[in-house]
Design a protein around this motif. Sequence first.
Motif, mmCIF file in Angstrom:
data_model
loop_
_atom_site.group_PDB
_atom_site.id
_atom_site.type_symbol
_atom_site.label_atom_id
_atom_site.label_comp_id
_atom_site.label_asym_id
_atom_site.label_seq_id
_atom_site.Cartn_x
_atom_site.Cartn_y
_atom_site.Cartn_z
ATOM 1 N N VAL A 132 0.858 -1.184 0.000
ATOM 2 C CA VAL A 132 0.000 0.000 0.000
ATOM 3 C C VAL A 132 0.893 1.233 0.000
ATOM 4 C CG1 VAL A 132 -1.751 1.294 1.270
ATOM 5 C CG2 VAL A 132 -1.842 -1.212 1.229
ATOM 6 N N VAL A 133 0.789 2.046 -1.045
ATOM 7 C CA VAL A 133 1.664 3.203 -1.191
ATOM 8 C C VAL A 133 1.049 4.458 -0.583
ATOM 9 C CG1 VAL A 133 2.731 4.755 -2.883
ATOM 10 C CG2 VAL A 133 2.825 2.279 -3.221
ATOM 11 N N ARG A 134 -0.254 4.610 -0.685
ATOM 12 C CA ARG A 134 -0.907 5.836 -0.236
ATOM 13 C C ARG A 134 -0.804 6.015 1.280
ATOM 14 N NH1 ARG A 134 -6.974 7.893 -1.879
ATOM 15 N NH2 ARG A 134 -7.320 9.313 -0.134
ATOM 16 N N GLU A 356 11.326 1.706 0.715
ATOM 17 C CA GLU A 356 11.440 1.044 -0.589
ATOM 18 C C GLU A 356 10.580 -0.208 -0.667
ATOM 19 O OE1 GLU A 356 15.064 -0.813 -3.290
ATOM 20 O OE2 GLU A 356 15.368 1.070 -2.210
ATOM 21 N N ILE A 357 10.530 -0.983 0.397
ATOM 22 C CA ILE A 357 9.783 -2.238 0.403
ATOM 23 C C ILE A 357 8.431 -2.092 1.085
ATOM 24 C CG2 ILE A 357 9.859 -4.672 1.064
ATOM 25 C CD1 ILE A 357 11.898 -3.837 -1.067
ATOM 26 N N GLY A 358 8.346 -1.213 2.080
ATOM 27 C CA GLY A 358 7.109 -1.077 2.842
ATOM 28 C C GLY A 358 6.988 -2.104 3.945
ATOM 29 N N CYS A 359 8.105 -2.734 4.315
ATOM 30 C CA CYS A 359 8.067 -3.806 5.312
ATOM 31 C C CYS A 359 8.233 -3.261 6.726
ATOM 32 C CB CYS A 359 9.173 -4.814 5.023
ATOM 33 S SG CYS A 359 10.838 -4.119 5.062
ATOM 34 N N GLU A 360 7.949 -4.108 7.699
ATOM 35 C CA GLU A 360 8.248 -3.794 9.097
ATOM 36 C C GLU A 360 9.763 -3.814 9.249
ATOM 37 O OE1 GLU A 360 7.601 -5.903 13.476
ATOM 38 O OE2 GLU A 360 6.341 -6.495 11.765
ATOM 39 N N SER A 361 10.322 -2.727 9.752
ATOM 40 C CA SER A 361 11.776 -2.556 9.700
ATOM 41 C C SER A 361 12.331 -2.231 11.081
ATOM 42 C CB SER A 361 12.121 -1.440 8.711
ATOM 43 O OG SER A 361 13.486 -1.441 8.379
ATOM 44 N N TRP A 362 13.285 -3.043 11.530
ATOM 45 C CA TRP A 362 13.881 -2.910 12.865
ATOM 46 C C TRP A 362 15.374 -2.622 12.753
ATOM 47 C CZ3 TRP A 362 11.471 -3.783 17.726
ATOM 48 C CH2 TRP A 362 10.133 -4.193 17.651
ATOM 49 N N SER A 382 9.260 10.471 9.127
ATOM 50 C CA SER A 382 7.810 10.401 9.265
ATOM 51 C C SER A 382 7.147 11.624 8.633
ATOM 52 C CB SER A 382 7.448 10.290 10.746
ATOM 53 O OG SER A 382 6.044 10.280 10.923
ATOM 54 N N ALA A 383 7.707 12.805 8.875
ATOM 55 C CA ALA A 383 7.141 14.029 8.307
ATOM 56 C C ALA A 383 7.281 14.048 6.788
ATOM 57 C CB ALA A 383 7.829 15.246 8.923
ATOM 58 N N ARG A 384 8.442 13.626 6.280
ATOM 59 C CA ARG A 384 8.680 13.648 4.822
ATOM 60 C C ARG A 384 7.754 12.669 4.100
ATOM 61 N NH1 ARG A 384 11.364 17.943 2.645
ATOM 62 N NH2 ARG A 384 11.865 18.973 4.605
ATOM 63 N N CYS A 385 7.534 11.505 4.681
ATOM 64 C CA CYS A 385 6.625 10.547 4.041
ATOM 65 C C CYS A 385 5.222 11.134 3.946
ATOM 66 C CB CYS A 385 6.600 9.236 4.830
ATOM 67 S SG CYS A 385 8.106 8.251 4.673
ATOM 68 N N ARG A 386 4.816 11.872 4.961
ATOM 69 C CA ARG A 386 3.510 12.506 4.908
ATOM 70 C C ARG A 386 3.487 13.600 3.841
ATOM 71 N NH1 ARG A 386 0.237 15.241 10.009
ATOM 72 N NH2 ARG A 386 -1.584 15.915 8.791
ATOM 73 N N GLY A 389 3.126 11.939 0.672
ATOM 74 C CA GLY A 389 1.906 11.150 0.570
ATOM 75 C C GLY A 389 2.131 9.663 0.442
ATOM 76 N N ILE A 390 3.284 9.172 0.887
ATOM 77 C CA ILE A 390 3.612 7.759 0.725
ATOM 78 C C ILE A 390 3.753 7.092 2.087
ATOM 79 C CG2 ILE A 390 4.599 7.818 -1.573
ATOM 80 C CD1 ILE A 390 7.268 8.375 -0.474
ATOM 81 N N ALA A 391 3.261 5.864 2.185
ATOM 82 C CA ALA A 391 3.227 5.140 3.453
ATOM 83 C C ALA A 391 4.400 4.173 3.553
ATOM 84 C CB ALA A 391 1.910 4.371 3.577
#
Length: 496
Positions: A132-134, A356-362, A382-386, A389-391
């Motif tokens: 999910v990109v949005r 890049e992948i959208g995975c859970e990242s630790w 977090s601010a830049r992704c908002r 507009g990308i999750a």
Amino acid sequence: MSIFNQKSKFKVKTEVRTVRQAVAPKPKPRPHPSAAPPSSTTSAKSRKNGLLSAPSSRASPKPPSPYPSPRPTEASSSSGARKRRTGSSRSPASPSFSDSEDEDDDWEDSLDARKRMKRAHEAQQPSDPNRVVRHPKLWTGAGVDEADVARLPMIHASRFASLEQKCQPVLGLAPDDARVKLQYPGARHPERYELVWGKDKIDAIKDITTVVNFVASTYLVDEEADFLVNQNTGICRKLERSKNTNDGVAFKAALREYNERVLSLQRQGTIGRNLDAMHGLPRDLVAFVLDQVYDRTVAPKVDLLAKYENGTDNVYGELLHPFISDFLERTKAKSDQVFVDLGSGVGNVVLQAALEIGCESWGCEMMENACGLAEAQQKEFSARCRLWGIAPGKVHLERGDFRKNEKILSALKRADVVLVNNQAFTSQLNDNLVNMFLDLKPGCKIVSLKTFVHDNKIAENDVATSILEVEHLTYPEEYVSWTSASGTYCISTRKG
């Protein structure tokens, strides 16, 4: 003594391994300067000469390195990070603007380059139907809360490139006219820039035009992007021409037109619909967003990473952006999986995997200065992704020794891909890691700079040999920060 250094008392059949070489990406044709944003990360040049330098021409310390390489490196215990893009987002040694309008003859070539870039973007996007990109907080024009606009905890470019920092106005603008705002496709929050020049400062003009080009190439279909790329009336052309003719008034007018049109597209739902149809992000957009984060958080404080203790595992080495993209692709990482970086430094790789992948990242890091910068990056990320507009996937950055951190040990049991930049790890720490790998689930991939399985060890007595199947690979030049030469790495698979 480490078990890695003990001599075998038994004779066993010699293990035969297949060595494969990772194919370096073919060089891409260089587009016209007005055509598209750079496809590699900001300030590769600064990273070639040291393990960690600012993501552009910003000067940074180069302490002696314990890495066995022909180039100096810097300190900390990170497991890797991106390479900053060539074609820095920061100002060159001196500003240069042409008064010529000869660029008109090349505009058709620019359009062709933009089409090529769009096709390249589509080819880059991972095939992951579950991605999910949005962004869940994508602004769609449903009311404007000015208080909310002010609350987004972003770091504006004008904080690092402004008249207050003795930068000089460009494009023939008076000091009072240098301030502008840039609208992003995901939020109502604009970023503040000043159209100024200063050595080793963020290049506002390049940053702005790069954002506009990404909106055209990634967020809009061809018909929707016409107002940006039209060879006669397009905003991209207006921005390029005003830059080349040193016309700040025209540049600001084109930027205002862009801002208004993007807000209109958001209200119409165009941006949201297009993001809903996407299941991946182009690598160059990922790299640019991450560089924006780095430039506003780590680069101004990069000297903090020069403090480390010789002879310990706390050594800072970076895997560069193309390397990270390659191993994420080779390990077939997906958005519904878990990535863990053991020794995550300032968090570069953790953030890249999440975006890049959208995975859970630790990630887990024990050096105090690196942890502080990692947390600053996470907040700006977090601010830049908002803004865009990308999750991203969920990011978890832990402090402390990854051998003892309970959350990391728990995440490892679920991990699908684990990164260990053990280029300078002691044999004792590598032995500890092997014991930790006993808890990995079958099929988990471990990416490391050095193998955990050695020829002089006995399968019956060697834990690593019994639980890991190792693939030996070669990475191309310019893939790590401590040397420009190619080298070797491993992808190990936890046996069932």
